[in-house]
Design an enzyme around this catalytic site. Structure first.
Site, PDB file in Angstrom:
ATOM      1  CG  ASP A   1       3.620  -6.080  -2.003  1.00 42.18           C
ATOM      2  OD1 ASP A   1       4.935  -6.046  -2.378  1.00 42.18           O
ATOM      3  OD2 ASP A   1       3.232  -6.839  -0.995  1.00 42.18           O
TER       4      ASP A   1
ATOM      5  CG  ASP B   1       5.277  -7.962   1.471  1.00 39.12           C
ATOM      6  OD1 ASP B   1       4.453  -7.964   2.100  1.00 39.12           O
ATOM      7  OD2 ASP B   1       5.597  -8.160   0.252  1.00 39.12           O
TER       8      ASP B   1
ATOM      9  CG  ASN C   1       1.942 -13.475   2.498  1.00 33.21           C
ATOM     10  OD1 ASN C   1       2.643 -14.148   1.335  1.00 33.21           O
ATOM     11  ND2 ASN C   1       0.873 -14.072   2.800  1.00 33.21           N
TER      12      ASN C   1
ATOM     13  CG  ASP D   1      -1.757 -12.407  -0.633  1.00 28.00           C
ATOM     14  OD1 ASP D   1      -2.147 -11.550  -1.643  1.00 28.00           O
ATOM     15  OD2 ASP D   1      -2.800 -12.964  -0.015  1.00 28.00           O
TER      16      ASP D   1
ATOM     17  CG  ASP E   1      -5.076  -6.539   9.778  1.00 21.19           C
ATOM     18  OD1 ASP E   1      -5.487  -6.616   8.558  1.00 21.19           O
ATOM     19  OD2 ASP E   1      -3.945  -5.931   9.826  1.00 21.19           O
TER      20      ASP E   1
ATOM     21  CG  ASP F   1       0.000  -7.782  10.680  1.00 21.38           C
ATOM     22  OD1 ASP F   1      -0.708  -6.888  10.637  1.00 21.38           O
ATOM     23  OD2 ASP F   1       1.180  -7.662  10.980  1.00 21.38           O
TER      24      ASP F   1
ATOM     25  CB  ILE G   1      -1.589  -4.900  15.666  1.00 20.34           C
ATOM     26  CG1 ILE G   1      -0.408  -4.106  16.204  1.00 20.34           C
ATOM     27  CG2 ILE G   1      -2.727  -4.876  16.420  1.00 20.34           C
ATOM     28  CD1 ILE G   1      -0.680  -2.576  16.328  1.00 20.34           C
TER      29      ILE G   1
ATOM     30  CD  GLU H   1      -4.450  -3.096  12.402  1.00 23.15           C
ATOM     31  OE1 GLU H   1      -3.772  -4.035  12.395  1.00 23.15           O
ATOM     32  OE2 GLU H   1      -4.178  -1.882  12.170  1.00 23.15           O
TER      33      GLU H   1
ATOM     34  CB  SER I   1      22.931  11.683  -1.363  1.00 18.71           C
ATOM     35  OG  SER I   1      23.461  12.964  -1.666  1.00 18.71           O
TER      36      SER I   1
END
Lengths: 122, 417
Positions: B31, B48, B50, B53, B66, B70, B76, B88, B106
């Site tokens: 993701d 991330d 999770n 997923d 949520d 979350d 939250i 949320e 840079s």
């Protein structure tokens, strides 16, 4: 310019080793061991350093002991270009004897060195 | 280089070496957000929550507020047991929550080589402990940078960033940052950027900084002027990028075009100072270093890091022309999903402010490369940009969330960045 990054890397490494030896009042050999010891083992950084020290160490010791600077040394071991068509790049002030003459002198010191013969292959 | 080529041939690491990709290397659910810090992981874009997923990631609009998970990783979630309203919804609904992204070079990625690595006098085993992370972050420190920094500085100075300010302004923005900058990038490279992760339907709006502040005039060619971007090319490059962004960004987003840096200051400030490798014996100045790099055709900015004053002035003139193109685009062009604003002369003002404080401007430049703005300059720059945008266009960063204190009381540090 060929091998430009090798040249920059060589000049930096030789300068650091010279300065480590100067700061700790050590021999060049000890300075190299110290530097490699400072590197973390992750990504084989330390072992790569040790291999390079084994490879270039003996020549480096000879050259630094003759009070030659990093520019001269890196040209002498051909990590900086000696191509007559390209300029002789240097970061330190030119030696009193002149850059080209000093490089020739350094190469004379290394004339029996196997590393000199093998640098191109490396 | 052989060693690097070998590493790059490893299947898992191939992406790292592809110049155009700024996506995380280790990303199980694909993701584009990761639980691993370096290799374009959460040092570069919000962590991330999770990684198995792909419907959980920072920056998305919350799924079912949520209630039970979350989904947008901002820490939250759940509901208030007293009134059963999801937190949320209670704390973030209608608060103009948004993310921050930077497309840049840079300087935006915060390139930094620690001077301790080259300074024999204080060298110890501790000196190189950060070398592996630096290598796996392309010698950049985005986690400390001007746009997306969030970690306490370990390299001197302090950390201040647009992300931290945006988060402080509204804690619902927690973890919503993406640093897509890359060393050596110019407006030409950004035309083809494909690393920005935003879904127009599912995600929140964003403030995108377009910050390529030097590489359009900086190159290592001996005939440097010939290789600089022309104003005409600049306009084409920026417009192509903005048109592409219009297909990616959710409605209500903003794009901030940042002017090119004041590179002429580099020579004036540094040329007679000693470089870290010359400090012990007082034998290498920046003038000598720049000359050495130019001789090897490896000077990162032949135009500005050069003793030739005429060339430095011509480089500044071109940089000003390119900044004017950015300014003109901000005034004249309209897009469907975002508006465009322009910020000029950041570094001139940072240097002026530092001088006003009675400090030495040398403190603001990266000592090893003698080229990039350092940690202090980045922190001052972030503060300056924040204040200017808030004054000029307060709607860009959104209003202050009145529930911030309650969010902190219930969710603490929201799980880290």
């Amino acid at each position: 310019v060929s091998n430009r990054y090798t040249c920059i890397g060589c000049v930096l490494m030789v300068t650091i080793i010279e300065q480590l030896a100067q700061v700790h009042n050590n021999s060049v050999q000890e300075a190299m061991t110290t530097l490699c010891g400072y590197l973390p083992e992750e990504a084989r950084l330390r072992s790569t350093c040790i291999v390079l020290a084994e490879l270039f160490g003996p020549d480096l010791i000879k050259l630094i002991n003759h009070k030659l600077n990093a520019d001269v040394i890196c040209h002498a071991v051909q990590l900086c270009s000696n191509d007559p068509v390209q300029p002789f790049c240097h970061v330190f002030q030119k030696p009193k004897a002149g850059l080209k003459r000093s490089i020739k002198y350094a190469q004379w010191i290394l004339k029996e060195s196997s590393i000199m013969r093998n640098t191109e292959f490396l | 280089s052989l060693y690097l080529r070998k590493i790059c041939n490893q299947p898992l690491l191939k992406g790292l070496c592809e110049t155009k990709s700024s996506l995380p290397m280790l990303d199980i659910d694909q993701d584009n957000f990761s639980v691993f810090p370096s290799l374009r992981g959460y040092h570069w874009r919000g962590r991330d929550c999770n990684d198995t997923d792909n419907s959980f990631y920072p920056g998305r609009r919350p799924e079912d507020w949520d209630l039970i998970r979350d989904s947008n990783c901002n820490g939250i979630w759940g509901f208030d047991p007293e009134d059963k309203i999801p937190y949320e919804k209670k704390f973030c609904d209608g608060t103009d929550s948004r993310g921050i992204m930077v497309l840049g070079d840079s300087a935006a990625a915060h390139f930094h080589i620690p001077p301790e690595w080259l300074t024999a006098i204080n060298m110890s085993e501790q000196t190189f402990s950060n070398l592996p992370v630096a290598i796996s972050n392309e010698f950049d420190w985005p986690q400390l940078s001007m746009y997306t920094g969030y970690q306490n500085s370990t390299i001197g100075g302090w950390t201040e960033s647009i992300y931290l300010q945006l988060r402080k302004n509204n804690l619902c923005n927690h973890r919503d940052y993406q640093n897509l900058a890359k060393n050596g990038y110019s407006s030409d490279n950004l035309r083809n950027t494909n690393s920005l992760s935003r879904d127009q339907e599912l995600d929140k709006p964003a403030v995108v900084f377009y910050a390529v502040i030097g590489n359009d005039v900086c190159n290592s060619h001996a005939d440097t002027l010939k290789h600089m971007t022309t104003p005409k090319q600049m306009k084409l490059n920026v417009m192509t990028t903005l048109e592409h962004l219009d297909t990616l960004l959710p409605k209500g987003s903003h794009v901030v075009l940042v002017a090119l840096a004041a590179g002429h200051l580099l020579w004036d400030i540094l040329h007679d100072k000693y470089h870290p490798i010359g400090q012990l014996n007082k034998d290498v100045t920046y003038n000598q270093l720049y000359g050495f790099l130019s001789c090897l055709e490896s000077n990162p900015c032949e135009g500005w890091m050069n003793k030739n004053e005429t060339l430095r002035n011509l480089t500044t003139e071109r940089a000003n022309q390119l900044s004017d193109v950015l300014k003109e685009i901000a005034v004249s062009q309209k897009f469907h999903n975002f508006d465009v604003i322009y910020i000029g002369r950041i570094y001139e003002r940072v240097f002026a402010k530092w001088r006003q404080m009675g400090k030495d401007p040398v403190d603001l430049i990266e000592p090893v490369d003698g080229f990039h703005p350092n940690q202090i300059a980045s922190a001052l720059g972030a503060d300056l940009i924040w204040k200017e945008v808030v004054n000029m266009r307060p709607e860009v960063f959104g209003k202050n969330n009145p529930y911030n204190e309650e969010i902190t009381a219930i969710f603490g540090d929201q799980g880290g960045h």
